[in-house]
Scaffold this motif. Structure first.
Motif, PDB file in Angstrom:
ATOM      1  N   TYR A 120      -4.120  -8.905  32.519  1.00 38.05           N
ATOM      2  CA  TYR A 120      -2.478  -9.109  32.776  1.00 38.05           C
ATOM      3  C   TYR A 120      -2.291  -9.075  31.231  1.00 38.05           C
ATOM      4  O   TYR A 120      -0.911  -8.251  31.230  1.00 38.05           O
ATOM      5  CB  TYR A 120      -2.242 -10.915  33.124  1.00 38.05           C
ATOM      6  N   ASN A 121      -2.674  -9.694  30.259  1.00 36.98           N
ATOM      7  CA  ASN A 121      -2.004  -9.270  28.828  1.00 36.98           C
ATOM      8  C   ASN A 121      -2.114  -7.857  28.345  1.00 36.98           C
ATOM      9  O   ASN A 121      -1.298  -7.364  28.001  1.00 36.98           O
ATOM     10  CB  ASN A 121      -2.944 -10.159  27.904  1.00 36.98           C
ATOM     11  N   TYR A 122      -3.441  -7.197  28.982  1.00 36.93           N
ATOM     12  CA  TYR A 122      -3.403  -5.628  28.620  1.00 36.93           C
ATOM     13  C   TYR A 122      -2.364  -5.069  29.321  1.00 36.93           C
ATOM     14  O   TYR A 122      -1.859  -4.160  28.833  1.00 36.93           O
ATOM     15  CB  TYR A 122      -4.661  -5.156  29.068  1.00 36.93           C
ATOM     16  N   ALA A 123      -2.090  -5.200  30.562  1.00 36.15           N
ATOM     17  CA  ALA A 123      -1.024  -4.539  31.366  1.00 36.15           C
ATOM     18  C   ALA A 123       0.298  -4.787  30.797  1.00 36.15           C
ATOM     19  O   ALA A 123       1.151  -3.985  30.939  1.00 36.15           O
ATOM     20  CB  ALA A 123      -1.172  -5.164  32.810  1.00 36.15           C
ATOM     21  N   LYS A 124       0.600  -6.225  30.662  1.00 35.89           N
ATOM     22  CA  LYS A 124       2.074  -6.227  29.760  1.00 35.89           C
ATOM     23  C   LYS A 124       1.957  -5.487  28.696  1.00 35.89           C
ATOM     24  O   LYS A 124       3.168  -4.939  28.282  1.00 35.89           O
ATOM     25  CB  LYS A 124       1.993  -7.593  29.555  1.00 35.89           C
ATOM     26  N   ALA A 125       1.043  -5.369  27.867  1.00 34.21           N
ATOM     27  CA  ALA A 125       1.106  -4.840  26.528  1.00 34.21           C
ATOM     28  C   ALA A 125       1.281  -3.232  26.673  1.00 34.21           C
ATOM     29  O   ALA A 125       2.037  -2.476  25.843  1.00 34.21           O
ATOM     30  CB  ALA A 125      -0.112  -5.263  25.488  1.00 34.21           C
ATOM     31  N   GLN A 128       3.458  -0.502  30.323  1.00 32.99           N
ATOM     32  CA  GLN A 128       5.050  -0.033  30.576  1.00 32.99           C
ATOM     33  C   GLN A 128       4.954   1.520  30.997  1.00 32.99           C
ATOM     34  O   GLN A 128       4.411   2.123  30.093  1.00 32.99           O
ATOM     35  CB  GLN A 128       5.836  -0.365  29.322  1.00 32.99           C
ATOM     36  N   ASP A 133       5.095  -2.146  36.136  1.00 33.42           N
ATOM     37  CA  ASP A 133       6.130  -3.138  35.946  1.00 33.42           C
ATOM     38  C   ASP A 133       6.033  -4.093  37.026  1.00 33.42           C
ATOM     39  O   ASP A 133       6.391  -5.340  36.852  1.00 33.42           O
ATOM     40  CB  ASP A 133       7.523  -2.561  35.644  1.00 33.42           C
ATOM     41  N   VAL A 136       2.985  -6.430  37.011  1.00 37.68           N
ATOM     42  CA  VAL A 136       3.125  -7.368  35.957  1.00 37.68           C
ATOM     43  C   VAL A 136       4.024  -8.340  36.338  1.00 37.68           C
ATOM     44  O   VAL A 136       3.853  -9.803  36.086  1.00 37.68           O
ATOM     45  CB  VAL A 136       3.444  -6.536  34.490  1.00 37.68           C
ATOM     46  N   ALA A 137       5.229  -7.981  36.842  1.00 46.63           N
ATOM     47  CA  ALA A 137       6.163  -8.948  37.062  1.00 46.63           C
ATOM     48  C   ALA A 137       5.662 -10.061  38.238  1.00 46.63           C
ATOM     49  O   ALA A 137       5.842 -11.159  38.220  1.00 46.63           O
ATOM     50  CB  ALA A 137       7.427  -8.233  37.509  1.00 46.63           C
ATOM     51  N   GLY A 140       3.202 -12.357  36.648  1.00 45.79           N
ATOM     52  CA  GLY A 140       3.945 -13.110  35.767  1.00 45.79           C
ATOM     53  C   GLY A 140       4.532 -14.508  36.421  1.00 45.79           C
ATOM     54  O   GLY A 140       4.677 -15.571  35.712  1.00 45.79           O
TER      55      GLY A 140
END
Length: 157
Positions: A120-125, A128, A133, A136-137, A140
């Motif tokens: 999740y953190n890698y995908a958020k960082a 994009q 998106d 990730v949402a 989240g």
């Protein structure tokens, strides 16, 4: 806690065999009962001290049946004591097994959750623009909190 990560699989055939073994255990113990929480609270419990007491009481009753009322079923008491003693090692073994399964499930679940947090953190960082998106949402949403209701502190008139 053990710092050694769990790296194992459970083959479907092994899982099926374990479940079949549990079914076999249930079939071999057809007299098992399912007590309610209230029943569990109200029943007297037999611990180590009580085991000695019950054993002594059975011995006294067997050697002196003349003082017992006719309605007292000494054979049934003997059967209950024998069944308890026969079930005791089974209970200990199953309790140990349940603790091992619980601990392993907790540990491996923790490992999986920690890995998911990394994803999740890698995908958020860096996800994009890579079409992540929406995903990730959605992921989240796991971390959204419900708003806390603020109680009014105004005096009631």
């Amino acid at each position: 806690m053990s710092t050694t990560p769990i790296s194992a699989t459970l083959a479907q055939t092994d899982r099926d065999a374990v479940l079949q073994a549990i079914t076999t255990i249930k079939q071999k113990l057809p007299f098992l009962v399912d007590l309610s929480a209230d029943d569990r609270k109200t029943l007297p419990k037999m611990g180590d001290k009580s085991r000695a007491f019950v054993s002594k009481a059975l011995e006294v009753a067997a050697q002196n049946p003349e003082f017992l009322p006719r309605s007292f079923d000494l054979d049934e008491m003997r059967k209950d004591v024998q069944l308890f003693e026969a079930l005791y090692p089974v209970l200990l073994s199953l309790t140990q097994l349940q603790e091992l399964v619980d601990d392993t499930s907790l540990a491996v679940g923790s490992e999986a959750y920690a890995a998911a947090l990394q994803v999740y953190n890698y995908a958020k960082a860096s996800g994009q623009g890579a079409g992540l998106d929406t995903v990730v949402a959605e992921m989240g949403k796991r971390f959204t909190r419900k708003p806390v209701k603020v109680e009014s502190k105004e005096p009631m008139l």
